[in-house]
Scaffold this active site. Structure first.
Site, mmCIF file in Angstrom:
data_model
loop_
_atom_site.group_PDB
_atom_site.id
_atom_site.type_symbol
_atom_site.label_atom_id
_atom_site.label_comp_id
_atom_site.label_asym_id
_atom_site.label_seq_id
_atom_site.Cartn_x
_atom_site.Cartn_y
_atom_site.Cartn_z
ATOM 1 N N GLY A 456 0.836 -1.187 0.000
ATOM 2 C CA GLY A 456 0.000 0.000 0.000
ATOM 3 C C GLY A 456 0.875 1.243 0.000
ATOM 4 O O GLY A 456 1.990 1.226 0.536
ATOM 5 N N GLY A 457 0.381 2.352 -0.592
ATOM 6 C CA GLY A 457 1.191 3.556 -0.643
ATOM 7 C C GLY A 457 2.482 3.298 -1.387
ATOM 8 O O GLY A 457 2.496 2.764 -2.503
ATOM 9 N N ASP A 458 3.607 3.645 -0.777
ATOM 10 C CA ASP A 458 4.913 3.399 -1.399
ATOM 11 C C ASP A 458 5.684 2.321 -0.639
ATOM 12 O O ASP A 458 6.899 2.328 -0.602
ATOM 13 C CB ASP A 458 5.726 4.694 -1.474
ATOM 14 C CG ASP A 458 5.958 5.324 -0.088
ATOM 15 O OD1 ASP A 458 5.262 4.921 0.861
ATOM 16 O OD2 ASP A 458 6.822 6.198 0.032
ATOM 17 N N GLU A 459 4.958 1.388 -0.023
ATOM 18 C CA GLU A 459 5.581 0.309 0.721
ATOM 19 C C GLU A 459 5.489 -1.004 -0.057
ATOM 20 O O GLU A 459 4.432 -1.338 -0.611
ATOM 21 C CB GLU A 459 4.919 0.135 2.088
ATOM 22 C CG GLU A 459 5.178 1.298 3.048
ATOM 23 C CD GLU A 459 4.605 1.005 4.422
ATOM 24 O OE1 GLU A 459 3.757 0.102 4.531
ATOM 25 O OE2 GLU A 459 5.013 1.682 5.383
#
Length: 550
Positions: A456-459
């Protein structure tokens, strides 16, 4: 009267029966399989939603405790010479954090020296747990009512006010106790968290959420249930991950699809043993499956009627050869002819067979589409990488393969450095391109049998198959490769976008026997890598990295 004994009627009835049985069989199989998958997906969704809320509550509680620890280290409290300065500090703190219903500072004997809005100033709280426990160590108390404080604080709703206590000792430079910093957090904060995170899900899916204390008392629930105890069998049978789902019979006698997550705390906050329970009526959860089954059966009945009518007409052509032969036999008996003419079967029989195959193919296509829907549910639509749901399914399989092959697993937790500035400066289009390119490059770093997931996001998360004797070395090589490849410039719309990457790693089974705990250790290692300056890799159990990895 319908000629039951005729070949035409028997043929039409046979077709109707065959199509109906196929429709029922495939409809039942598809509905059962889809029902299991949809219920499992809905159960995991409930469990994940419970975990999200519980994680937010734990994180908020830990951040409040950390904030009070920072406040307690200030000189104005360690050397309490000016009560007015302390009062201004506490008033300002309460103004910045509305969830703090009351905050005060006592002397070593438990007398309130200063407090927000002067509430309870001069009163003694020496016999209350918030002082008794807070004078010894950091104390976080469970949800409770405070009758006296509730009378002194504004209460626009008129409902019973509940609080969570946080207190800690404040020491002077010489190590002597100067007082106790105590705060009451309004429990309405938990409902605000629920509405902020889960309100859209509650309305769309008709889901109810409950916060249950360690003693099984419902702390956050509909008004008629607050204060009652909740006993569900799954509360005593949660897996090691402390998150799960099941179909449970609740005290009202109804069956609900139930997801549950038990508090694990956050960082140095051990948690208060809270559980967040989400429930959804089983009939509502199974409604899509019932609709699918009804649709398949209606189509089956319609097709059965259609094909029976077609069969009734087509048998006219199928019986023509028999009539021709019968007439030829009569003529032969009368001596008019000497041979029976050759008769060939009509092509309509083959066409009917082909139509039935088309029916089966149509039903099979629906099953394939359901599989495609499930596949989309396990992949991130932006990057095409597997998502959290796919990771949850993959980890047990990877663990089994490693045990069978006497190998280990390396978990790399990755977070992009500099992604937010790119996203803020150039917009979401640039951010999406960065994520897609990052996913492509991370795929290129993998070997056969490895997996990369977008959390999720930039993970992102990598799960690597590594030999036990060189697990750390190979894991570090992959981490360095990922850092180097993500440092390269990304071209987008004529612009040169630049991001980096920090990596946290942990090894199974070296660091922990639980693969879920190894993922958590990798996350903690990532936090250490970012603290050390980003653009580098840190592994659990290794010294803090000092320089970026080449």
């Amino acid at each position: 009267m319908f000629p039951v004994q005729s070949l035409r009627s028997r043929y039409a009835l046979l077709i109707a029966l065959l199509v109906s049985m196929l429709s029922w069989l495939f409809g039942s199989l598809i509905s059962h399989d889809a029902g299991q998958r949809i219920r499992e997906e809905a159960g995991r969704e409930l469990a994940e939603a419970s975990y999200m809320m519980l994680d937010r509550l734990d994180r908020d509680m830990q951040s409040r405790a950390s904030m009070l620890q920072v406040i307690g280290s200030l000189r104005v409290l360690r050397q309490p010479d000016d009560v007015d300065d302390i009062r201004r500090l506490l008033d300002h703190l309460q103004g910045q954090f509305p969830s703090i219903a009351w905050i005060g500072f006592t002397d070593p004997q438990g007398n309130v020296l200063a407090s927000s809005n002067r509430v309870l100033e001069g009163a003694s709280i020496a016999q209350r747990p918030v002082f008794l426990e807070g004078s010894k160590r950091l104390f976080i108390g469970d949800v409770h009512e405070a009758v006296l404080l509730a009378k002194l604080l504004p209460n626009p709703t008129g409902e019973a006010m509940k609080f969570v206590d946080i207190s800690l000792p404040v020491y002077a430079q010489d190590g002597k106790l100067t007082g106790v910093l105590a705060a009451h957090l309004s429990w309405s904060w938990a409902d605000e968290v629920r509405q902020a995170i889960l309100k859209p899900t509650e309305d769309r899916r008709q889901i109810e959420f409950f916060v249950v204390g360690q003693d099984r008392t419902m702390l956050l629930a509909p008004a008629n249930l607050i204060g009652k105890r909740l006993h569900l069998s799954m509360m005593d049978n949660l897996p090691g991950s402390n998150i799960g789902w099941a179909v449970e019979q609740w005290p009202d006698g109804e069956l609900y699809l139930t997801g549950l997550a038990r508090s694990q705390g956050h960082l140095n906050y051990p948690g208060l043993g809270w559980m967040v329970v989400a429930r959804r009526d089983v009939q509502q959860a199974d409604a899509p499956v019932k609709d699918l089954h009804t649709t398949i059966m209606l189509w089956g009945i319609s097709l059965a009627v259609l094909f029976a009518a077609c069969g009734w007409v087509l048998t006219l052509y199928l019986t023509r050869p028999l009539r021709t032969i019968a007439k030829a036999a009569d003529r032969l008996a009368n001596g008019e002819i000497t041979v029976i003419p050759e008769v060939r079967s009509p092509r309509e029989v083959a066409q009917l067979s082909q139509s039935i195959r088309h029916l089966v193919e149509s039903l099979t296509r629906q099953h394939t589409e359901l599989d495609a829907l499930e596949n989309r549910a396990h992949h991130d639509p932006l990057t095409g990488l597997p998502n959290r749901a796919a990771l949850a399914r993959y980890l047990p399989l990877a663990q089994q393969r490693s045990q069978a092959g006497s190998t280990g697993l390396a978990v790399l937790y990755l977070d992009l450095d500099g992604f937010k500035p790119v996203n803020d400066r150039y917009g979401h289009g640039a951010g999406d391109q960065v994520l897609r390119e990052a996913a492509l490059r991370l795929r290129g770093c993998l070997r056969a049998g490895d997996l990369v997931v977008r959390l999720g996001g930039d993970e992102f998360l990598m799960v690597l198959q590594v030999p036990l004797d060189d697990a750390a070395g190979q894991a570090r090589q992959i981490a360095e490769r990922a850092i180097r490849t993500l440092e390269s410039v990304i071209e987008w719309d004529g612009k040169h976008l630049k991001v980096g990457c920090s990596v946290g790693g942990a090894l199974w089974p070296r660091d922990d026997g639980s693969l879920e705990q190894v993922v958590e250790l990798a996350d903690q290692a990532l936090y250490r890598a970012k603290q050390a300056g980003r653009g580098r890799a840190a592994f659990h159990g290794e010294p803090q990295p000092n320089t970026p990895l080449a």
